[in-house]
Design an enzyme around this catalytic site. Sequence first.
Site, PDB file in Angstrom:
ATOM      1  N   ASP A  11       0.997  -1.143  -0.061  1.00 40.03           N
ATOM      2  CA  ASP A  11       0.074  -0.143   0.156  1.00 40.03           C
ATOM      3  C   ASP A  11       1.000   1.288   0.033  1.00 40.03           C
ATOM      4  O   ASP A  11       1.649   1.276   0.960  1.00 40.03           O
ATOM      5  CB  ASP A  11      -0.880  -0.066   1.370  1.00 40.03           C
ATOM      6  CG  ASP A  11      -1.759   1.126   1.513  1.00 40.03           C
ATOM      7  OD1 ASP A  11      -1.500   2.074   0.589  1.00 40.03           O
ATOM      8  OD2 ASP A  11      -2.455   1.091   2.497  1.00 40.03           O
ATOM      9  N   TYR A 230       1.539   0.468  14.704  1.00 38.67           N
ATOM     10  CA  TYR A 230       0.615   0.597  13.503  1.00 38.67           C
ATOM     11  C   TYR A 230       1.001   1.001  12.263  1.00 38.67           C
ATOM     12  O   TYR A 230       1.193   2.234  12.527  1.00 38.67           O
ATOM     13  CB  TYR A 230      -0.742   1.000  14.163  1.00 38.67           C
ATOM     14  CG  TYR A 230      -1.840   0.760  13.037  1.00 38.67           C
ATOM     15  CD1 TYR A 230      -2.343  -0.409  12.931  1.00 38.67           C
ATOM     16  CD2 TYR A 230      -2.387   1.911  12.424  1.00 38.67           C
ATOM     17  CE1 TYR A 230      -3.181  -0.811  11.707  1.00 38.67           C
ATOM     18  CE2 TYR A 230      -3.023   1.741  11.623  1.00 38.67           C
ATOM     19  CZ  TYR A 230      -3.685   0.513  11.056  1.00 38.67           C
ATOM     20  OH  TYR A 230      -4.668   0.047  10.144  1.00 38.67           O
ATOM     21  N   LYS A 233      -2.909  -2.801   8.577  1.00 37.44           N
ATOM     22  CA  LYS A 233      -2.941  -4.434   8.605  1.00 37.44           C
ATOM     23  C   LYS A 233      -2.187  -5.048   7.428  1.00 37.44           C
ATOM     24  O   LYS A 233      -1.739  -4.327   6.442  1.00 37.44           O
ATOM     25  CB  LYS A 233      -4.509  -4.561   8.196  1.00 37.44           C
ATOM     26  CG  LYS A 233      -5.263  -5.343   9.648  1.00 37.44           C
ATOM     27  CD  LYS A 233      -4.397  -6.160  10.435  1.00 37.44           C
ATOM     28  CE  LYS A 233      -5.248  -6.673  11.687  1.00 37.44           C
ATOM     29  NZ  LYS A 233      -4.735  -6.479  12.996  1.00 37.44           N
TER      30      LYS A 233
HETATM   31  C1  F6R Z   1      -7.253  -0.501   8.193  1.00 33.29           C
HETATM   32  C2  F6R Z   1      -7.091   1.074   7.592  1.00 33.29           C
HETATM   33  C3  F6R Z   1      -7.951   2.070   7.863  1.00 33.29           C
HETATM   34  C4  F6R Z   1      -7.405   3.139   8.722  1.00 33.29           C
HETATM   35  C5  F6R Z   1      -8.262   4.159   9.097  1.00 33.29           C
HETATM   36  C6  F6R Z   1      -7.783   5.222  10.023  1.00 33.29           C
HETATM   37  O1  F6R Z   1      -6.186  -1.088   7.913  1.00 33.29           O
HETATM   38  O2  F6R Z   1      -6.103   1.262   6.693  1.00 33.29           O
HETATM   39  O3  F6R Z   1      -9.301   1.739   8.505  1.00 33.29           O
HETATM   40  O4  F6R Z   1      -7.009   2.542   9.891  1.00 33.29           O
HETATM   41  O5  F6R Z   1      -8.881   4.563   8.133  1.00 33.29           O
HETATM   42  O6  F6R Z   1      -6.651   5.892   9.203  1.00 33.29           O
HETATM   43  P1  F6R Z   1      -5.711   7.008   9.635  1.00 33.29           P
HETATM   44  O7  F6R Z   1      -5.093   6.452  11.020  1.00 33.29           O
HETATM   45  O8  F6R Z   1      -4.491   6.906   8.702  1.00 33.29           O
HETATM   46  O9  F6R Z   1      -6.593   8.168   9.987  1.00 33.29           O
HETATM   47 MG    MG Z   2      -4.478  -2.233   2.692  1.00 38.56          MG
HETATM   48 MG    MG Z   3      -3.603   0.602   4.152  1.00 37.48          MG
END
Ligand code: F6R
Ligand code: MG
Ligand code: MG
Length: 366
Positions: A11, A230, A233
């Site tokens: 990603d 983190y 995933k």
């Molecule tokens: C899960 C994922 C999304 C982000 C969520 C918050 O793998 O990519 O659910 O965790 O959109 O994203 P941030 O922390 O970047 O605002």
């Molecule tokens: Mg992904």
């Molecule tokens: Mg992602």
Amino acid sequence: MKTTLSVIKADVGSIGGHIQPSKRLLEAVRKHVATEGRGLVTDSYISYTGDDIAILMTHSRGKGNEKIHQLAWDAFVAGTRVAKEQGLYGAGQDLLKDSFSGNVKGLGPAVAELDFDERPNEPFLFFAADKTDPGAYNLPLYLAFTDPMYNSGLILSPAMSQGFRFVIMDVSCTEGDRVVELNAPEDMYDIAALLRDNQRFVVEAIYSRTSGEVVVSVSTTRLHNIAGKYTGKDDPVMLVRVQGAFPATGEVLAPFNIGHYVAGFMRGSHTGPLMPVRSNSGISYFDGPPVVSCQAFCVSKGILTEPADAFDHPYWDFVRTKVSQKATDIRAQGFSGVSMLHYGELEYGGIVEKMKKLENMFKVRA
Ligand code: F6R
Ligand code: MG
Ligand code: MG
């Protein structure tokens, strides 16, 4: 003829949140592989599932080849440049290290590779999942490779009657690859005892016991083991050889009609049903649901056919409706109990601070 299939995915940026890459980003990755891969790879195919771009390559250099891994790494670096230019969200997210060092394993991108003597017109499946982790493949693999309720070939085909050998990795071990090999059918209960724990034990590979040939390869990366925090995933990819002495395409696909609950979904911290989707599908509801795509190919002397989209069929529309209901049902209980992952699997560090503060506020009553 020996052929290696290498799929490397990452990603490196997404439009409007973590939902899907831009056309320009995909094009940059595609162009890099097409030009720099000349003379290195025999064939390649680029696709996306949710916010992840997968580079599927065929070549004859074997697994873990530095040049092949470098090609993919550099393609993602080229993609990241475009993602930054365009202002995509999370640009370069999965490139966790500053520079390439020999192999993309441990640097962020996920890898699955198969190296084999090509059968005539070798058919295989390429799976990519988003908003979940490698354990998402445990149950479908268990059912497709050990259970005649899903794989009728275990009864009907003499080539499969000896069963399959599972290589299972303990992904909680950060010192090295901690693995165990178990045989189906005789070790089925032991295999089940491990595979029930999707966050700790993950199928890494499966071999035919009749021929000794490799059939399955799964990416086993755990991003938080690399980054220590983190970063998204793990969004696993998987390659499965099919037909003949191996399960048929439809037998490998069959267990995906369960829409079993997996870890991931919003913020990598929830439980959601795994929805089989068309390849090049984005993400939506509650940053999910967790999705899996499957492209079926034949490879002949390293040359790929165009993919057949295995989940693009009216049957899977019915499954998607059922899985949508399961997603709605579990979301109805929000943060409560099983709908959110247990403490050790929560992907955001903020809760640790919150719990520390709350711990100090507790008093034991006299
Ligand atoms: C899960 C994922 C999304 C982000 C969520 C918050 O793998 O990519 O659910 O965790 O959109 O994203 P941030 O922390 O970047 O605002
Ligand atoms: Mg992904
Ligand atoms: Mg992602």
